[in-house]
Design a protein around this motif. Structure first.
Motif, PDB file in Angstrom:
ATOM      1  N   LEU A  97      20.240   0.438   4.886  1.00 14.76           N
ATOM      2  CA  LEU A  97      19.157   1.144   5.572  1.00 14.76           C
ATOM      3  C   LEU A  97      18.145   1.683   4.579  1.00 14.76           C
ATOM      4  CD1 LEU A  97      17.918   2.277   8.148  1.00 14.76           C
ATOM      5  CD2 LEU A  97      19.414   4.268   7.916  1.00 14.76           C
ATOM      6  N   SER A  98      18.627   2.271   3.488  1.00 11.43           N
ATOM      7  CA  SER A  98      17.700   2.816   2.489  1.00 11.43           C
ATOM      8  C   SER A  98      16.883   1.707   1.835  1.00 11.43           C
ATOM      9  CB  SER A  98      18.476   3.603   1.425  1.00 11.43           C
ATOM     10  OG  SER A  98      19.392   2.764   0.741  1.00 11.43           O
ATOM     11  N   SER A  99      17.503   0.551   1.589  1.00  8.02           N
ATOM     12  CA  SER A  99      16.774  -0.565   0.992  1.00  8.02           C
ATOM     13  C   SER A  99      15.708  -1.105   1.932  1.00  8.02           C
ATOM     14  CB  SER A  99      17.750  -1.690   0.624  1.00  8.02           C
ATOM     15  OG  SER A  99      18.691  -1.259  -0.324  1.00  8.02           O
ATOM     16  N   SER A 100      15.971  -1.025   3.243  1.00 10.64           N
ATOM     17  CA  SER A 100      15.010  -1.541   4.211  1.00 10.64           C
ATOM     18  C   SER A 100      13.748  -0.700   4.266  1.00 10.64           C
ATOM     19  CB  SER A 100      15.643  -1.602   5.602  1.00 10.64           C
ATOM     20  OG  SER A 100      15.890  -0.295   6.110  1.00 10.64           O
ATOM     21  N   LEU A 101      13.795   0.514   3.724  1.00 12.32           N
ATOM     22  CA  LEU A 101      12.633   1.402   3.748  1.00 12.32           C
ATOM     23  C   LEU A 101      11.828   1.341   2.459  1.00 12.32           C
ATOM     24  CD1 LEU A 101      14.319   4.537   5.385  1.00 12.32           C
ATOM     25  CD2 LEU A 101      12.931   2.778   6.503  1.00 12.32           C
ATOM     26  N   LEU A 102      12.208   0.427   1.563  1.00 18.45           N
ATOM     27  CA  LEU A 102      11.501   0.261   0.301  1.00 18.45           C
ATOM     28  C   LEU A 102      10.784  -1.075   0.281  1.00 18.45           C
ATOM     29  CD1 LEU A 102      14.305   1.498  -2.136  1.00 18.45           C
ATOM     30  CD2 LEU A 102      12.318   2.799  -1.333  1.00 18.45           C
ATOM     31  N   LEU A 159       9.059   5.383   0.361  1.00 21.17           N
ATOM     32  CA  LEU A 159       9.653   5.039   1.643  1.00 21.17           C
ATOM     33  C   LEU A 159       8.571   4.674   2.651  1.00 21.17           C
ATOM     34  CD1 LEU A 159      12.356   7.860   1.936  1.00 21.17           C
ATOM     35  CD2 LEU A 159      12.631   5.523   1.080  1.00 21.17           C
ATOM     36  N   THR A 160       8.835   3.613   3.406  1.00 24.10           N
ATOM     37  CA  THR A 160       7.861   3.127   4.377  1.00 24.10           C
ATOM     38  C   THR A 160       8.556   2.305   5.455  1.00 24.10           C
ATOM     39  OG1 THR A 160       5.874   1.774   4.677  1.00 24.10           O
ATOM     40  CG2 THR A 160       7.418   1.079   2.977  1.00 24.10           C
ATOM     41  N   LEU A 161       7.885   2.165   6.587  1.00 20.44           N
ATOM     42  CA  LEU A 161       8.377   1.323   7.680  1.00 20.44           C
ATOM     43  C   LEU A 161       7.647  -0.015   7.721  1.00 20.44           C
ATOM     44  CD1 LEU A 161       8.681   3.997  10.537  1.00 20.44           C
ATOM     45  CD2 LEU A 161      10.532   2.993   9.194  1.00 20.44           C
ATOM     46  N   ASP A 162       6.931  -0.328   6.641  1.00 19.10           N
ATOM     47  CA  ASP A 162       6.139  -1.567   6.613  1.00 19.10           C
ATOM     48  C   ASP A 162       7.006  -2.812   6.763  1.00 19.10           C
ATOM     49  OD1 ASP A 162       3.876  -0.094   6.360  1.00 19.10           O
ATOM     50  OD2 ASP A 162       3.576  -0.484   4.210  1.00 19.10           O
ATOM     51  N   GLN A 182      15.770 -16.299  -2.574  1.00 22.99           N
ATOM     52  CA  GLN A 182      14.657 -17.184  -2.910  1.00 22.99           C
ATOM     53  C   GLN A 182      13.349 -16.427  -3.058  1.00 22.99           C
ATOM     54  OE1 GLN A 182      14.430 -20.494  -0.180  1.00 22.99           O
ATOM     55  NE2 GLN A 182      16.291 -21.432  -0.952  1.00 22.99           N
ATOM     56  N   LEU A 183      12.996 -15.641  -2.045  1.00 19.75           N
ATOM     57  CA  LEU A 183      11.733 -14.918  -2.070  1.00 19.75           C
ATOM     58  C   LEU A 183      11.813 -13.602  -2.822  1.00 19.75           C
ATOM     59  CD1 LEU A 183      10.724 -15.502   1.679  1.00 19.75           C
ATOM     60  CD2 LEU A 183      10.068 -16.845  -0.331  1.00 19.75           C
ATOM     61  N   LEU A 184      13.048 -13.118  -3.030  1.00 16.17           N
ATOM     62  CA  LEU A 184      13.275 -11.832  -3.706  1.00 16.17           C
ATOM     63  C   LEU A 184      12.580 -10.681  -2.986  1.00 16.17           C
ATOM     64  CD1 LEU A 184      13.026 -12.851  -7.474  1.00 16.17           C
ATOM     65  CD2 LEU A 184      15.056 -12.684  -6.023  1.00 16.17           C
ATOM     66  N   GLU A 185      12.477 -10.803  -1.679  1.00 15.29           N
ATOM     67  CA  GLU A 185      11.917  -9.728  -0.851  1.00 15.29           C
ATOM     68  C   GLU A 185      13.088  -8.928  -0.282  1.00 15.29           C
ATOM     69  OE1 GLU A 185       8.917  -8.822  -0.501  1.00 15.29           O
ATOM     70  OE2 GLU A 185       7.714 -10.509  -1.214  1.00 15.29           O
ATOM     71  N   TRP A 186      13.663  -8.092  -1.130  1.00 17.03           N
ATOM     72  CA  TRP A 186      14.872  -7.381  -0.744  1.00 17.03           C
ATOM     73  C   TRP A 186      14.624  -6.386   0.391  1.00 17.03           C
ATOM     74  CZ3 TRP A 186      16.216  -6.198  -6.545  1.00 17.03           C
ATOM     75  CH2 TRP A 186      16.585  -7.408  -7.167  1.00 17.03           C
ATOM     76  N   GLY A 187      13.455  -5.799   0.426  1.00 19.27           N
ATOM     77  CA  GLY A 187      13.139  -4.858   1.487  1.00 19.27           C
ATOM     78  C   GLY A 187      13.093  -5.527   2.842  1.00 19.27           C
ATOM     79  N   LEU A 188      12.434  -6.693   2.908  1.00 15.84           N
ATOM     80  CA  LEU A 188      12.354  -7.430   4.173  1.00 15.84           C
ATOM     81  C   LEU A 188      13.736  -7.941   4.578  1.00 15.84           C
ATOM     82  CD1 LEU A 188       9.058  -9.489   3.714  1.00 15.84           C
ATOM     83  CD2 LEU A 188       9.469  -7.638   5.354  1.00 15.84           C
ATOM     84  N   GLY A 189      14.509  -8.410   3.597  1.00 16.70           N
ATOM     85  CA  GLY A 189      15.858  -8.889   3.896  1.00 16.70           C
ATOM     86  C   GLY A 189      16.737  -7.768   4.424  1.00 16.70           C
TER      87      GLY A 189
END
Length: 254
Positions: free
Chosen positions: A4-9, A20-23, A219-226
């Motif tokens: 959850l914390s990673s999803s906000l970065l 922290l963001t909800l983007d 692959q994309l290294l978009e850990w926040g989106l993942g």
């Protein structure tokens, strides 16, 4: 909690940027590409769960009611898919469904088609592969409910003039609904979180949330989106579990 914390970065090429963001959630829920992936995942989950229940119920009913001396062997045979890994089972379907597979060769030999069909990658192929892999769970869940049903209730309905079909609709099915609901829920939850089967039988055009999470992370290294998509996936399963528990509790009180 870490998910959850990673999803906000917000991350850029594996580097955390910003606070922290909800983007991440906003991007997933607004872009049509990700909307289609989320919708496809739930369509697959519902389709697989419904197919598992429809196939598992008559099989479970037969296994519980049969008096054959081979009953134990039949139960073991129905649960045999659990003996092989999901990857082995999925590659079995890959061999059957590809352009040179058994289905295309059979149809070609009978003259039903002029050229091989493109059966994979496709969403129906994913549904078939997952339904086969998850069928034993539906059988076990429904068998548990059927074993708890007193056969005398069915005999009483029949003795009062009810047909077998009416007895099934009025007695057997309502009293085994917890097993049906459990099988549906289990199949749905496992289907929407499955990775191997969608990765093998699907493709870039038929991605699911699980395969997209893998692409985001590796692959994309978009850990926040993942992480955000992982939160959506986990929250969806949790909401369904809570809703089922609430409905089940209400039915019990009634």
């Amino acid at each position: 909690m870490y998910l959850l914390s990673s999803s906000l970065l917000v991350s850029d090429s594996g580097v955390i940027v910003g606070g922290l963001t909800l983007d991440n959630f906003s991007s997933l829920l607004r872009r049509s590409l990700y909307q289609a992936i989320i919708l496809r995942t739930f369509v697959i989950g519902i389709s697989v769960a419904a197919l598992v229940v429809l196939l598992a119920y008559p099989l479970a009913y037969f296994l519980v009611r049969t008096t054959s001396r081979w009953k134990g062997a039949l139960i073991a045979l129905s649960l045999s898919p659990l003996l092989a890994s999901v990857i082995v089972r999925t590659y079995g379907w890959y061999v059957i469904l590809n352009r040179e597979g058994a289905i295309n060769q059979f149809a070609l030999n009978l003259g039903l088609i002029d050229r091989p069909l493109q059966l994979i990658p496709s969403t129906p192929a994913i549904i078939v592969g997952l339904a086969h892999a998850l069928l034993p769970y539906g059988v076990l869940s429904i068998m548990s409910s059927l074993n708890g049903l007193n056969p005398n209730l069915e005999r009483a309905a029949l003795s009062l003039g009810a047909t077998r079909w009416r007895t099934f609709r009025a007695v057997t099915l309502p009293m085994t609904l917890p097993g049906v609901a459990g099988g549906f829920l289990l199949a749905f939850t496992l289907a929407i979180s499955a990775y191997a089967t969608p990765a093998i039988l699907g493709g870039p055009a038929t991605q699911t949330m699980a395969t997209m999470i893998r692409d985001f992370m590796l692959q994309l290294l978009e850990w926040g989106l993942g992480s955000a998509m992982g939160v959506i996936l986990a929250a969806s399963s949790l909401i369904l579990l809570v809703a089922t528990a609430v409905i089940g509790g209400a039915r019990t009180r009634v």
